[in-house]
Design a protein around this motif. Structure first.
Motif, PDB file in Angstrom:
ATOM      1  N   THR A   9      -1.556  -6.355  30.024  1.00 21.42           N
ATOM      2  CA  THR A   9      -2.637  -7.004  30.758  1.00 21.42           C
ATOM      3  C   THR A   9      -2.104  -7.940  31.831  1.00 21.42           C
ATOM      4  N   ASP A  10      -0.803  -7.879  32.140  1.00 19.16           N
ATOM      5  CA  ASP A  10      -0.219  -8.734  33.171  1.00 19.16           C
ATOM      6  C   ASP A  10      -0.508  -8.129  34.538  1.00 19.16           C
ATOM      7  N   PRO A  11      -1.364  -8.754  35.361  1.00 27.06           N
ATOM      8  CA  PRO A  11      -1.760  -8.147  36.629  1.00 27.06           C
ATOM      9  C   PRO A  11      -0.667  -8.173  37.681  1.00 27.06           C
ATOM     10  N   THR A  12       0.468  -8.854  37.443  1.00 24.48           N
ATOM     11  CA  THR A  12       1.528  -8.949  38.440  1.00 24.48           C
ATOM     12  C   THR A  12       2.747  -8.107  38.095  1.00 24.48           C
ATOM     13  N   SER A  13       2.747  -7.439  36.951  1.00 23.38           N
ATOM     14  CA  SER A  13       3.948  -6.732  36.505  1.00 23.38           C
ATOM     15  C   SER A  13       4.191  -5.439  37.270  1.00 23.38           C
ATOM     16  N   GLY A  14       3.155  -4.822  37.819  1.00 24.59           N
ATOM     17  CA  GLY A  14       3.312  -3.540  38.496  1.00 24.59           C
ATOM     18  C   GLY A  14       3.202  -2.371  37.550  1.00 24.59           C
ATOM     19  N   LYS A  15       3.578  -2.578  36.290  1.00 28.63           N
ATOM     20  CA  LYS A  15       3.459  -1.542  35.269  1.00 28.63           C
ATOM     21  C   LYS A  15       2.545  -2.042  34.159  1.00 28.63           C
ATOM     22  N   PHE A  16       1.815  -1.106  33.595  1.00 37.63           N
ATOM     23  CA  PHE A  16       0.915  -1.422  32.499  1.00 37.63           C
ATOM     24  C   PHE A  16       1.331  -0.583  31.299  1.00 37.63           C
ATOM     25  N   PHE A  17       1.421  -1.214  30.148  1.00 35.18           N
ATOM     26  CA  PHE A  17       1.946  -0.568  28.948  1.00 35.18           C
ATOM     27  C   PHE A  17       0.833  -0.318  27.936  1.00 35.18           C
ATOM     28  N   TYR A  18       0.858   0.902  27.383  1.00 35.03           N
ATOM     29  CA  TYR A  18      -0.156   1.288  26.399  1.00 35.03           C
ATOM     30  C   TYR A  18       0.498   1.989  25.210  1.00 35.03           C
ATOM     31  N   HIS A  19      -0.073   1.725  24.060  1.00 35.36           N
ATOM     32  CA  HIS A  19       0.302   2.422  22.841  1.00 35.36           C
ATOM     33  C   HIS A  19      -0.594   3.651  22.742  1.00 35.36           C
ATOM     34  N   ILE A  20       0.029   4.836  22.716  1.00 32.47           N
ATOM     35  CA  ILE A  20      -0.715   6.093  22.733  1.00 32.47           C
ATOM     36  C   ILE A  20      -0.509   6.844  21.415  1.00 32.47           C
ATOM     37  N   THR A  21      -1.607   7.336  20.873  1.00 35.43           N
ATOM     38  CA  THR A  21      -1.559   8.253  19.734  1.00 35.43           C
ATOM     39  C   THR A  21      -2.108   9.595  20.198  1.00 35.43           C
ATOM     40  N   SER A  22      -1.362  10.670  19.951  1.00 37.72           N
ATOM     41  CA  SER A  22      -1.807  11.998  20.374  1.00 37.72           C
ATOM     42  C   SER A  22      -1.177  13.052  19.476  1.00 37.72           C
ATOM     43  N   SER A  23      -1.935  14.114  19.205  1.00 39.93           N
ATOM     44  CA  SER A  23      -1.386  15.222  18.422  1.00 39.93           C
ATOM     45  C   SER A  23      -0.601  16.189  19.300  1.00 39.93           C
ATOM     46  N   ASP A  24      -0.693  16.019  20.634  1.00 38.44           N
ATOM     47  CA  ASP A  24       0.017  16.902  21.558  1.00 38.44           C
ATOM     48  C   ASP A  24       0.336  16.131  22.838  1.00 38.44           C
ATOM     49  N   PHE A  25       1.529  15.543  22.884  1.00 39.97           N
ATOM     50  CA  PHE A  25       1.893  14.749  24.057  1.00 39.97           C
ATOM     51  C   PHE A  25       2.072  15.599  25.311  1.00 39.97           C
ATOM     52  N   ARG A  26       2.359  16.889  25.144  1.00 43.94           N
ATOM     53  CA  ARG A  26       2.436  17.750  26.323  1.00 43.94           C
ATOM     54  C   ARG A  26       1.075  17.853  26.993  1.00 43.94           C
ATOM     55  N   VAL A  81      -9.864  -3.002  34.443  1.00 41.78           N
ATOM     56  CA  VAL A  81     -10.533  -4.177  33.871  1.00 41.78           C
ATOM     57  C   VAL A  81      -9.547  -5.123  33.196  1.00 41.78           C
ATOM     58  N   SER A  82      -8.360  -4.612  32.824  1.00 39.30           N
ATOM     59  CA  SER A  82      -7.427  -5.463  32.075  1.00 39.30           C
ATOM     60  C   SER A  82      -6.969  -6.692  32.858  1.00 39.30           C
ATOM     61  N   PRO A  83      -6.713  -6.611  34.196  1.00 45.49           N
ATOM     62  CA  PRO A  83      -6.325  -7.835  34.908  1.00 45.49           C
ATOM     63  C   PRO A  83      -7.422  -8.890  34.917  1.00 45.49           C
ATOM     64  N   VAL A  84      -8.681  -8.457  34.932  1.00 46.62           N
ATOM     65  CA  VAL A  84      -9.788  -9.412  34.892  1.00 46.62           C
ATOM     66  C   VAL A  84      -9.781 -10.153  33.568  1.00 46.62           C
ATOM     67  N   ILE A  85      -9.529  -9.411  32.500  1.00 53.31           N
ATOM     68  CA  ILE A  85      -9.460 -10.017  31.167  1.00 53.31           C
ATOM     69  C   ILE A  85      -8.250 -10.925  31.071  1.00 53.31           C
ATOM     70  N   SER A  86      -7.110 -10.470  31.631  1.00 48.96           N
ATOM     71  CA  SER A  86      -5.900 -11.279  31.617  1.00 48.96           C
ATOM     72  C   SER A  86      -6.079 -12.567  32.405  1.00 48.96           C
ATOM     73  N   ALA A  87      -6.759 -12.477  33.556  1.00 50.66           N
ATOM     74  CA  ALA A  87      -6.971 -13.658  34.391  1.00 50.66           C
ATOM     75  C   ALA A  87      -7.782 -14.719  33.661  1.00 50.66           C
ATOM     76  N   ALA A  88      -8.592 -14.281  32.701  1.00 50.03           N
ATOM     77  CA  ALA A  88      -9.372 -15.215  31.894  1.00 50.03           C
ATOM     78  C   ALA A  88      -8.633 -15.576  30.601  1.00 50.03           C
ATOM     79  N   ASN A  89      -7.323 -15.225  30.548  1.00 51.43           N
ATOM     80  CA  ASN A  89      -6.485 -15.469  29.367  1.00 51.43           C
ATOM     81  C   ASN A  89      -6.996 -14.738  28.138  1.00 51.43           C
ATOM     82  N   GLY A  90      -7.689 -13.628  28.374  1.00 53.64           N
ATOM     83  CA  GLY A  90      -8.208 -12.835  27.272  1.00 53.64           C
ATOM     84  C   GLY A  90      -7.254 -11.732  26.861  1.00 53.64           C
TER      85      GLY A  90
END
Length: 221
Positions: free
Chosen positions: A37-54, A93-102
């Motif tokens: 949720t860091d709006p200045t990092s340039g990259k956004f990181f997510y934890h993904i669960t999938s039965s087929d990553f391809r 929407v994540s930077p908006v939440i981050s900007a509010a320290n959410g």
């Protein structure tokens, strides 16, 4: 001022990763709150669960909201952490939440929209998210919040029509998950058109957010 935890539904085709999770229905997405949720990092990181990553990555390649992606680390047979760089088309929407320290505690795609569970240290942060959604033509619905004014005990600045629409929607089960009533059924009970019912609910919920989650001194003009 008390903190708030809310569950909101946001919908727009250009919200990040919408196309990808539609392409891979088995996938589930959760932001890595410490970095995602860091709006200045340039990259956004997510934890993904999938039965087929391809299939998931095929969706990424065709997702107009994703410019670059990398599978950073696999945390299980069907789990991994990805980093993403968004395109200019992406609505975020994540930077908006981050900007509010959410923090986004949980996020799930229901096939057409994202269901976000959001924690905000200041109640005004939720109103900021609502304003951002309206400014960017994002459909947003408040499903649940841990601090919510009683419709029966206060008018919260609602018009009579807004109050009636909200009460009918609550009583019919429109706000339940899963819903026990459709918007068209709420409109029929109110004897108005579906667009009119939708407008009354949207404006009424915004009025409740402002009344319930913001101090008088913080209320927008």
């Amino acid at each position: 001022m008390a903190d708030s935890k809310a569950v909101v539904r946001v919908e727009h085709p250009d919200i990040v990763l919408t196309e990808t999770v539609t392409h891979d229905p088995s996938s589930k997405v959760r932001s890595v709150s410490e970095a995602g949720t860091d709006p200045t990092s340039g990259k956004f990181f997510y934890h993904i669960t999938s039965s087929d990553f391809r299939q998931f990555e095929e969706g990424l390649r065709n997702d107009r909201t994703i410019g670059e992606f990398e599978r950073v680390i696999e945390t299980g047979d069907e789990e991994a952490i990805y980093s993403f760089v968004y395109t200019d088309e992406a609505k975020i929407v994540s930077p908006v939440i981050s900007a509010a320290n959410g923090v986004i505690l949980d996020m799930e795609n229901d096939g057409s929209a994202w269901i976000l569970t959001v924690w905000m240290p200041e109640r005004t942060g939720l109103a900021s998210l609502w304003d951002y959604a309206q400014q960017n033509d994002i459909s947003i619905e408040l499903l649940r919040v841990n601090e919510y004014a009683s419709l029966g005990n206060t008018n919260a600045g609602l018009t009579d029509s807004q109050r009636e629409a909200l009460l009918v929607a609550v009583e019919s089960g429109y706000f339940e998950e899963p819903r026990n009533a459709t918007l068209s059924e709420v409109a029929a009970d109110l004897d108005i058109s579906q667009p009119a019912a939708s407008g009354l609910l949207r404006r009424g919920i915004k009025r409740l957010i402002i009344s319930s989650l913001m101090d008088d001194s913080e209320e927008p003009e």
